[in-house]
Write an enzyme that holds these catalytic residues in place. Structure first.
Site, PDB file in Angstrom:
ATOM      1  N   ASP A 264      44.553  38.629  41.903  1.00  0.00           N
ATOM      2  CA  ASP A 264      43.370  39.012  40.839  1.00  0.00           C
ATOM      3  C   ASP A 264      42.186  38.689  41.648  1.00  0.00           C
ATOM      4  O   ASP A 264      41.940  37.421  41.524  1.00  0.00           O
ATOM      5  CB  ASP A 264      43.356  38.776  39.637  1.00  0.00           C
ATOM      6  CG  ASP A 264      42.143  39.468  38.727  1.00  0.00           C
ATOM      7  OD1 ASP A 264      41.095  39.418  39.195  1.00  0.00           O
ATOM      8  OD2 ASP A 264      42.608  39.623  37.503  1.00  0.00           O
TER       9      ASP A 264
ATOM     10  N   ARG B 222      29.325  28.919  30.433  1.00  0.00           N
ATOM     11  CA  ARG B 222      29.650  29.151  32.113  1.00  0.00           C
ATOM     12  C   ARG B 222      28.585  29.564  32.498  1.00  0.00           C
ATOM     13  O   ARG B 222      27.330  30.202  32.009  1.00  0.00           O
ATOM     14  CB  ARG B 222      30.532  30.565  32.131  1.00  0.00           C
ATOM     15  CG  ARG B 222      31.762  30.244  31.482  1.00  0.00           C
ATOM     16  CD  ARG B 222      32.578  31.393  32.228  1.00  0.00           C
ATOM     17  NE  ARG B 222      32.142  32.866  31.795  1.00  0.00           N
ATOM     18  CZ  ARG B 222      32.947  34.131  32.082  1.00  0.00           C
ATOM     19  NH1 ARG B 222      33.881  33.916  32.895  1.00  0.00           N
ATOM     20  NH2 ARG B 222      32.418  35.129  31.939  1.00  0.00           N
TER      21      ARG B 222
ATOM     22  N   TYR C  38      31.873  44.718  38.975  1.00  0.00           N
ATOM     23  CA  TYR C  38      30.700  44.564  38.182  1.00  0.00           C
ATOM     24  C   TYR C  38      30.304  43.012  38.214  1.00  0.00           C
ATOM     25  O   TYR C  38      29.146  42.795  37.512  1.00  0.00           O
ATOM     26  CB  TYR C  38      30.829  45.132  36.663  1.00  0.00           C
ATOM     27  CG  TYR C  38      32.319  44.792  36.117  1.00  0.00           C
ATOM     28  CD1 TYR C  38      32.501  43.550  35.731  1.00  0.00           C
ATOM     29  CD2 TYR C  38      33.300  45.641  35.902  1.00  0.00           C
ATOM     30  CE1 TYR C  38      33.767  43.194  35.013  1.00  0.00           C
ATOM     31  CE2 TYR C  38      34.412  45.400  35.516  1.00  0.00           C
ATOM     32  CZ  TYR C  38      34.616  44.143  35.064  1.00  0.00           C
ATOM     33  OH  TYR C  38      35.978  43.668  34.396  1.00  0.00           O
ATOM     34  N   LYS C  39      31.015  42.309  38.758  1.00  0.00           N
ATOM     35  CA  LYS C  39      30.421  40.688  38.605  1.00  0.00           C
ATOM     36  C   LYS C  39      29.757  40.467  39.952  1.00  0.00           C
ATOM     37  O   LYS C  39      28.649  41.182  40.136  1.00  0.00           O
ATOM     38  CB  LYS C  39      31.723  40.049  38.617  1.00  0.00           C
ATOM     39  CG  LYS C  39      32.607  40.157  37.544  1.00  0.00           C
ATOM     40  CD  LYS C  39      33.844  39.148  37.375  1.00  0.00           C
ATOM     41  CE  LYS C  39      34.779  39.252  36.229  1.00  0.00           C
ATOM     42  NZ  LYS C  39      34.276  39.441  34.941  1.00  0.00           N
TER      43      LYS C  39
ATOM     44  N   PHE D 284      43.514  35.403  33.429  1.00  0.00           N
ATOM     45  CA  PHE D 284      42.845  36.281  32.446  1.00  0.00           C
ATOM     46  C   PHE D 284      43.776  36.890  31.511  1.00  0.00           C
ATOM     47  O   PHE D 284      44.728  37.665  31.878  1.00  0.00           O
ATOM     48  CB  PHE D 284      41.838  37.154  33.175  1.00  0.00           C
ATOM     49  CG  PHE D 284      40.760  37.737  32.253  1.00  0.00           C
ATOM     50  CD1 PHE D 284      39.862  36.880  32.058  1.00  0.00           C
ATOM     51  CD2 PHE D 284      40.998  39.028  31.919  1.00  0.00           C
ATOM     52  CE1 PHE D 284      38.805  37.697  31.295  1.00  0.00           C
ATOM     53  CE2 PHE D 284      40.058  39.580  31.230  1.00  0.00           C
ATOM     54  CZ  PHE D 284      38.806  38.876  30.698  1.00  0.00           C
TER      55      PHE D 284
HETATM   56  C1  LIG Z   1      39.823  37.630  36.077  1.00  0.00           C
HETATM   57  C2  LIG Z   1      39.680  39.026  35.205  1.00  0.00           C
HETATM   58  N1  LIG Z   1      40.845  40.018  35.485  1.00  0.00           N
HETATM   59  C3  LIG Z   1      40.740  41.078  34.516  1.00  0.00           C
HETATM   60  C4  LIG Z   1      39.551  41.541  34.041  1.00  0.00           C
HETATM   61  C5  LIG Z   1      39.355  42.516  33.198  1.00  0.00           C
HETATM   62  O1  LIG Z   1      39.058  43.622  33.952  1.00  0.00           O
HETATM   63  P1  LIG Z   1      38.642  45.288  33.433  1.00  0.00           P
HETATM   64  O2  LIG Z   1      38.257  44.891  32.060  1.00  0.00           O
HETATM   65  O3  LIG Z   1      37.938  45.799  34.365  1.00  0.00           O
HETATM   66  O4  LIG Z   1      40.017  45.789  33.362  1.00  0.00           O
HETATM   67  C6  LIG Z   1      38.534  40.607  33.989  1.00  0.00           C
HETATM   68  C7  LIG Z   1      37.224  40.757  33.280  1.00  0.00           C
HETATM   69  O5  LIG Z   1      36.423  40.084  33.394  1.00  0.00           O
HETATM   70  C8  LIG Z   1      38.586  39.322  34.655  1.00  0.00           C
HETATM   71  O6  LIG Z   1      37.709  38.237  34.646  1.00  0.00           O
END
Ligand SMILES: Cc1ncc(COP(=O)(O)O)c(C=O)c1O
Length: 402
Positions: A189, A361, A214-215, A118
């Protein structure tokens, strides 16, 4: 589809508020509202903040909430009690984990990650490298090439277990073992893993992990993140963001920093009390849920969705692994008009999302999605595609959030 699980999925479905007429296939991005959250937040506001005022920090347990809620999340990711703490956002927690891992491997300079990670994880690494100014570099390889790229230059292997676009899943145990054999540490992650599938951080020997809530954990928009530090590192890990809440004695107001005990040192500032109350109530949903059942049901539902889509919507190309064991709990398809198609679907009550450049998705979450809803969703998708219902100017106009 045979239901051979112990978990009462009809019961869990009843625990979620999903608006009439909506088929919600976006729990991989923002989980729906679980029962009990509204009352819990109302109580926190009225009985705790409203009545106890600042006394709430002691009387209502606000100060210890990040560790208490962390222990509840720990149970879902195979982490021992006392190894997970809540707070901030996942981006911040990735920064902290990566900084601590690099400091534990001071003679090496390479952070190895993959092109499917990500973007915020990669941006955080870039920013940390610039801040440290010690000549670290971020090396990116294709996801399939990660294992072969782990060598004795790598300080830290930083990966997202489940790819946010394709749902492709890394083998955490294998890659962690490979990293350790090469003298590297790992940062995982778990954004698309926690609550989506069984995770066993302790068994995998992971060094650090972080994730959002939140997911699949349904904590609500902007819900606080979690960080895991393996107990063997907890008293050696150096928190780069040395905030007062991670101090050994925040209310001693020492002029200089002393890290708190264990994972508590990864706390930074004042905890988000109301958001943590919402998450705490949302986690009640998991009482009585067996993660192995979630996994079995998720794979069966995803397989069903793939079969139905491929039979009825041949224009869509599968962008997820076909083998359920190599997937998280989402299924993605490619189409050059993916954005407009998703807009048309959402307008008809089937909510998924779109990821550039061409990915539709669909998050498939057994807690509140079943086979009938998936079949109904595919029927809508078929209608949208067959009638080119997506081809309207307003569906092509990009909204701020896709
Ligand atoms: C794999 C992954 N890492 C990090 C994040 C970002 O996290 P945050 O916006 O809570 O810092 C996301 C957001 O969807 C994500 O899917």
């Amino acid at each position: 589809m045979t239901d051979f699980t112990q978990t009462d999925f009809k019961g869990t479905r009843a625990l979620f508020r999903i608006p009439e007429g909506v088929i919600y296939l976006d729990g991989n991005s923002l989980g729906p509202l679980p029962a009990g959250v509204e009352q819990r937040v109302a109580r926190t506001l009225a009985e705790e903040w409203g009545t106890r005022l600042i006394r709430g920090w002691n009387d209502a347990g606000w100060m210890t909430q990040p560790g208490r809620v962390g222990d509840r999340v720990a149970r879902l990711i195979g982490a021992p009690p006392g190894s997970v703490v809540m707070g901030d956002t996942l981006s911040i927690k990735i920064h902290q984990a990566l900084a601590a891992a690099l400091a534990l491997n001071p003679d090496r300079r390479v952070i190895l990650s993959d092109t499917g990670n990500f973007p915020t994880d990669l941006y955080m690494a870039e920013g940390l490298i610039a801040t440290l100014g010690q000549g670290h570099r971020l090396e990116l390889v294709e996801p399939e090439a990660v294992e072969a790229a782990i060598d004795d230059h790598v300080a830290v292997l930083m990966l997202t277990e489940v790819d946010y676009r394709s749902g492709r899943k890394h083998d955490m145990a294998v890659l962690t073992a490979r990293a350790h054999a090469a003298g590297a540490l790992t940062v995982w992650d778990l954004a698309h893993s926690a609550g989506a599938l069984p995770v066993d951080l302790a068994a995998a020997g992971a060094d650090f992990a972080a994730g959002c809530t939140y997911k699949y954990l349904n904590g609500g928009p902007g819900a606080p993140a979690f960080i895991y530090v393996a107990p063997r590192h907890a008293d050696a890990a150096r928190p780069a963001l040395s905030g007062w809440m991670g101090h050994a004695a925040p209310f001693a107001f020492d002029p200089s920093y002393r890290p708190g005990a264990g994972v508590e040192r990864m706390r930074v500032g004042t905890p988000p009390v109301i958001a943590l109350a919402a998450l705490d109530a949302a986690l009640d949903v998991w009482d009585g849920v067996d993660m192995a059942d979630i996994r079995r049901q998720s794979i069966a539902l995803c397989d069903l969705f793939i079969t139905e889509v491929e039979a009825r919507c041949p224009e869509l190309a599968l962008a997820s692994p076909r083998d359920g064991a190599r997937r998280g709990s989402q299924v993605s398809f490619r189409h050059p008009q993916g954005y407009a198609i998703m807009r048309a679907l959402i307008d008809r009550g089937v909510i998924g999302d779109f990821r550039a450049p061409d990915i539709l998705r669909f998050g498939i979450t057994p807690l509140y999605i079943g086979a009938d809803e998936l079949r109904a969703a595919v029927a809508v998708l078929e209608t949208v595609l067959a009638g080119r219902l997506w081809d309207r100017p307003d569906y092509h106009r990009k909204a701020t959030v896709t």
